[in-house]
Design a protein around this motif. Sequence first.
Motif: not given
Length: 168
Positions: A25-30, A42-60
């Motif tokens: 297994r290898q670490e995933k990144s975008y 998946l949960e970590e990705l949603i959290t990290n995306l929501s922190e990076t793009f807070p205005k899009e949190k609900d949409n994410i």
Amino acid sequence: GLDGTGSVGKLLKEMNLLDKITPVRQEKSYSTVKHHIGANSLEELITNLSETFPKEKDNIEEFFKDLKVLLEVIDGTFDRPMAPSNIHEWNNIRAVDLCNRYFKDKDLIDVLLANYPYYTDDKNAINAFYYFYPEMEYIVHGSWYLEGGSQVLSNILRDEIVRLGGEV
């Protein structure tokens, strides 16, 4: 995931070949020019995306809820009577257009489509279903490579075909 949870791992397990390979297994990144977002679930990705793009949190959250349904429908683990109707139309829409339905932030869309070169040379041409189903496999079941390289799997499949009376 090659651990037996994703579609390829399940297939190899069903063929009694999973124990003949050593998945790593290898670490995933975008990554895009502007953003690098690491996540191992998946949960970590949603959290990290929501922190990076807070205005899009609900949409994410809504987007990934729908993507999880897509994965469940394809994997046969969807436990409700009927999938949302919008899931079925994803076969007739480009990935970029689907993202535009959920999001306004173009940088977020770039992050979500960051892996497009694995599928095509034109991110504006790729179909939503054919892009996001394997992406969800990647997100949920992990990113793997085979110890010894991909030739190991080719050799195992060749040996199995020959064992069953086929020719290669």
